[in-house]
Design an enzyme around this catalytic site. Structure first.
Site, mmCIF file in Angstrom:
data_model
loop_
_atom_site.group_PDB
_atom_site.id
_atom_site.type_symbol
_atom_site.label_atom_id
_atom_site.label_comp_id
_atom_site.label_asym_id
_atom_site.label_seq_id
_atom_site.Cartn_x
_atom_site.Cartn_y
_atom_site.Cartn_z
ATOM 1 N N CYS A 2 68.088 55.415 18.221
ATOM 2 C CA CYS A 2 68.556 55.748 16.992
ATOM 3 C C CYS A 2 69.974 54.155 18.121
ATOM 4 C CB CYS A 2 69.985 56.337 16.644
ATOM 5 S SG CYS A 2 69.239 57.794 15.843
ATOM 6 N N TRP A 74 67.349 55.817 13.255
ATOM 7 C CA TRP A 74 65.482 56.594 13.362
ATOM 8 C C TRP A 74 65.398 58.325 13.104
ATOM 9 C CZ3 TRP A 74 61.724 58.826 16.304
ATOM 10 C CH2 TRP A 74 60.407 58.488 16.216
ATOM 11 N N GLY A 101 69.333 60.706 20.648
ATOM 12 C CA GLY A 101 68.987 61.120 21.892
ATOM 13 C C GLY A 101 68.234 62.505 21.312
ATOM 14 N N GLU A 496 51.285 48.211 14.497
ATOM 15 C CA GLU A 496 51.833 48.440 13.918
ATOM 16 C C GLU A 496 52.905 47.249 13.481
ATOM 17 O OE1 GLU A 496 53.937 48.518 18.016
ATOM 18 O OE2 GLU A 496 53.294 46.511 18.212
ATOM 19 N N HIS A 512 28.473 53.256 21.464
ATOM 20 C CA HIS A 512 28.566 55.185 22.124
ATOM 21 C C HIS A 512 29.413 54.951 20.540
ATOM 22 C CE1 HIS A 512 26.915 54.631 26.211
ATOM 23 N NE2 HIS A 512 27.514 53.321 25.940
#
Length: 616
Positions: A2, A74, A101, A496, A512
Site C-alpha cells: 500500500c 492493495w 504491512g 502480468e 517433455h
C-alpha cells in the site's frame, strides 16, 4: 504494498495528500481514503477504486485541515470496499490510522479486543491496531506516542504507520517495521510517505526510519524518534539525507504511459548504470560500492542470489554470467522460498540480494538469514536509502531512475548490467578470463545502449506482431542458455499486463510436456539469437512447426534459417552471447506492452498487482 502519505504544517493538507496518493498509486489501487484534522474532530472520506474516484467524491466535501493522513490500498485482509479502506478510526473517533504491512497475530489480538467489547467495522488486520492503541492509551493513561510503543510491542508482523489524534491535533505519530517510511521536513512542515515521490516537490531533506522506530512530529519542534527495541527508550538523533529524485522523473514526458516511457529510457538507464564503473581505454571495470568486501567475493566458494519476480530473472541471467566468467557455482533462489527452507549457508558464501525498490519483504528476510549465518551479503537495488541498501554490508545501485509502471522493464536491464560489471570485475581479478575475452565483453557492454535504441526503432513492426498475439489465449516463450531467463521474463511481462496466459521454458524442455499444447492457435515466441546452441534451437523450432505452431522469433541481424521458418521475426543487433539478454528482452517488453494496449488493459496498473511487494 500500500501507499501512505501524511502532512502536518500550516497549509491545506488535502491537495498535498491527494497528489501524494496519485504518485503512490502504483503501490496499490483497490481503494483510497483520507482523514483530515478539523479542530477537535477527524473528518474521513473513503472510496473503493482509484484515487481519482476518491478525489471526485471529496469535491463537494469539507476538505479543510492543516494535518491529515491518506492511503491507497492493495488488499490483503478483506475485499476492496469502503469499509476495509484506510484510514481506520478508534471506536470513540479520537484516533485515525493508516497502515502498510501485515499484522500476523491480528486474530489473537482481535479476539482479546472483542472480549473487551470492542466493535469492529472492517475485515482488516489494520483495524486491530487502532483499537489496540486506543485501549492501551486508556488503560495505561499514557500519551499517544507511548501508547503506540506499548501497543506495537505486542504486534507481530510488518507496518508503516501514520496516526492522528484529536487529543493532540498538532501532532503526527509515525512508526516503521519491515515496510518503508520516510519523513521530509521543510521549515515548519512535515511530510511522510512510503517513498520519496510525494515529497520531492516540497523538500529534498528526508529521514529514513529504521525498523522499530516511532517518530513524533509536532509543529514548531524537531523530529523526535525512539525505538521500541531500546529498553531505555532513549531519543535517537535523526539522520538526514538528500532525496535523489526530481519531479521530471515522475512525469510521463510525452509518453502515453509510464511503462512505455520506461521501456524507452533503457538506453539511458543502462548507460547510467555503467557510468563511472567502466573505463574502456584502461580496460577497467570497478564498482566502488563493493570494494570493501571485494576480497571476500574473490574468495567465495559459492554465490547465492535471492530475489523475486523480474529481479529473480535478472539473477538467473547472472548465474550464467558468473559461472562462465568467475567460475564459481551460483544458486538462484526465490526469496520467498529461501526464507522458509532452512537453507545451508556458509561463511565463505556470498549472498547477493536483488530488488528494484529495496523494500521487498521476502528479499529483506533472506538478507537477514544470510547475515545470521555469517555470509557476505551484497545488495543491488534502484532506490537510494532503501531498506536493502541499509541492511546489506555493501552493494551497488542500478541508477535506472524511478520506475513507476508496475511491470518492471528498465530495472531488469539495469540489474543485468550491474551484475555483468560485477562478474567482469571479479573475473579479471581472479584471472578466470583472458585479456582478449575481457576486452571484448566490456567493449560490447559499452555498445548496449545504442543496440537497445536500434531495437526501439522497431516499435511499429512489433506493434503489428502484437495485433496477432492479442487475439490468442495462450503463448509459449522459449530460449536456451542465457536466453532461457529472457523467455521467462517475456512470458511474465505478457501475462502480468495483458492477462494472456503465457509460460517460459528452456527450448529443449518443450518435448517433455509443453509441446502437447502446441497447435495452430498457439504463438511460440523463440529467442534464437547467435549463440553456441543456435543449431539446437533451430531443431526445436522445426519440432514446433511440425505441430503447426506459429513461430515468432527474435534473431540476430542477418539470420536466415529461423527467419524463414517464422511467421513474424524481430531482428536485434549482434551481441556477445552472455550480454544478449540486455538486448533480446527489449522487443519482448514492447510486444507485451502493445498486446496489452490492444486489449485495452491498464498497463501501468495491472489488476491485482502492485509495484513494491513489501508484504509476504
Amino acid at each position: 504494498m500500500c501507499g501512505i502519505v501524511a502532512y502536518l504544517g500550516n497549509r491545506e493538507a488535502y491537495p498535498i495528500l491527494i497528489e501524494g496518493l496519485r504518485k503512490l498509486e502504483y503501490r496499490g489501487y483497490d481503494s483510497a481514503g483520507v482523514a483530515l484534522m478539523q479542530g477537535n474532530t477527524i473528518q474521513m472520506y473513503k472510496k473503493k477504486g482509484r484515487v481519482d474516484e476518491l478525489d471526485s467524491y471529496c469535491a463537494s466535501k469539507d476538505r479543510h485541515g492543516n494535518a491529515g493522513i491518506a492511503h491507497t490500498r492493495w488488499a490483503t485482509h478483506g475485499e476492496p470496499n469502503e469499509e476495509n479502506a484506510h484510514p481506520h478510526v478508534s471506536e470513540d473517533g479520537t484516533i485515525a490510522l493508516i497502515h502498510n504491512g501485515i499484522i500476523e497475530n491480528y486474530l489473537s489480538l482481535k479476539k482479546g479486543l472483542l472480549a473487551e467489547g470492542v466493535t469492529f467495522k472492517s475485515e482488516t488486520d489494520t483495524e486491530v491496531l487502532v483499537h489496540l492503541i486506543r485501549r492501551v492509551q486508556e488503560k495505561e493513561q499514557v500519551s499517544l506516542p507511548d501508547a503506540v510503543m506499548l501497543a506495537l510491542s505486542m504486534v507481530e508482523g510488518t507496518y508503516a504507520l501514520a496516526i492522528l489524534s484529536v487529543d493532540d491535533p498538532d501532532q503526527l505519530v509515525v512508526a516503521k517495521k519491515g515496510s518503508p517510511l520516510l519523513i521530509g521536513t521543510e521549515g515548519n512542515e512535515f511530510f511522510v510517505a512510503s517513498d520519496g515521490a510525494p515529497i520531492v516537490g516540497f523538500t529534498q531533506d528526508v529521514v529514513y526510519l529504521d525498523d522499530g522506530d516511532v517518530g513524533v512530529l509536532r509543529l514548531g519542534q524537531p523530529i523526535k524518534i525512539k525505538n521500541i527495541n531500546d529498553e531505555q527508550h532513549l531519543l535517537k538523533r535523526p539522520s538526514f539525507h538528500k532525496l535523489e529524485l526530481t519531479l521530471e522523473q515522475l512525469e510521463k514526458g510525452g509518453f502515453d504511459t509510464f511503462m512505455l516511457k520506461e521501456i524507452f529510457e533503457q538506453p539511458k538507464a543502462v548507460r547510467d548504470s555503467m557510468r563511472g564503473r567502466i573505463n574502456l581505454k584502461k580496460d577497467v571495470v570497478s564498482l566502488g560500492g563493493i570494494i570493501e568486501y571485494e576480497q571476500k567475493m574473490l574468495n567465495a566458494k559459492r554465490f547465492i542470489i535471492v530475489a523475486c519476480g523480474t529481479s529473480w530473472h535478472a539473477g538467473l541471467v547472472a548465474e550464467y554470467i558468473f559461472e562462465s566468467l568467475v567460475r564459481v557455482p551460483v544458486e538462484v533462489e526465490y526469496a520467498s522460498e529461501f526464507r522458509y527452507r532452512n537453507p545451508i549457508i556458509h561463511e565463505d558464501d556470498v549472498l547477493i540480494a536483488i530488488s528494484q525498490s529495496g523494500e521487498t519483504a521476502d528479499t529483506l528476510a533472506a538478507v537477514e538469514i544470510g547475515k545470521k549465518h555469517g555470509a557476505t551479503v551484497i545488495g543491488i537495488c534502484n532506490v537510494v536509502g532503501s531498506t536493502l541498501a541499509r541492511e546489506t554490508m555493501a552493494g551497488s545501485y542500478t541508477h535506472a531512475g524511478p520506475e513507476i509502471g508496475v511491470a518492471s522493464t528498465k530495472a531488469f536491464t539495469a540489474q543485468v548490467t550491474v551484475l555483468a560489471l560485477m562478474a567482469l570485475s571479479l573475473a579479471k581479478k581472479k584471472g578466470t578470463i583472458s585479456k582478449s575475452e575481457y576486452h571484448k565483453l566490456i567493449s560490447d557492454l559499452e555498445t548496449i545502449p545504442e543496440k537497445i535504441s536500434q531495437v526501439l526503432e522497431q516499435e511499429q513492426h512489433i506493434q503489428r506482431i502484437a495485433q496477432y498475439v492479442a487475439t490468442r489465449p495462450n503463448a509459449l516463450f522459449l530460449g536456451r542458455g542465457v536466453n532461457y531467463p529472457v523467455a521467462l521474463e517475456g512470458a511474465l511481462k505478457l501475462k502480468e499486463i495483458s492477462y494472456i496466459h503465457a509460460e517460459g521454458y528452456p527450448a529443449a524442455e518443450i518435448k517433455h510436456g509443453p509441446i502437447a499444447l502446441v497447435d495452430n492457435t498457439m504463438p511460440v515466441i523463440v529467442i534464437a539469437t547467435e549463440q553456441e546452441t543456435y543449431d539446437k534451437v533451430v531443431s526445436n523450432v522445426q519440432e514446433i512447426i511440425a505441430r503447426k505452431g506459429t513461430i515468432i522469433s527474435v534473431v540476430t541481424e542477418g539470420d536466415t534459417a529461423v527467419k524463414k521458418m517464422s511467421k513474424f521475426c524481430i531482428e536485434i543487433p549482434k551481441t556477445e552471447e552472455l550480454l544478449t539478454p540486455l538486448v533480446a528482452s527489449v522487443p519482448l517488453q514492447l510486444l507485451a506492452y502493445h498486446v496489452a494496449v490492444i486489449r485495452d488493459c491498464d498497463v501501468d496498473k495491472p489488476r491485482n498487482l502492485a509495484k513494491s511487494v513489501s508484504v509476504e
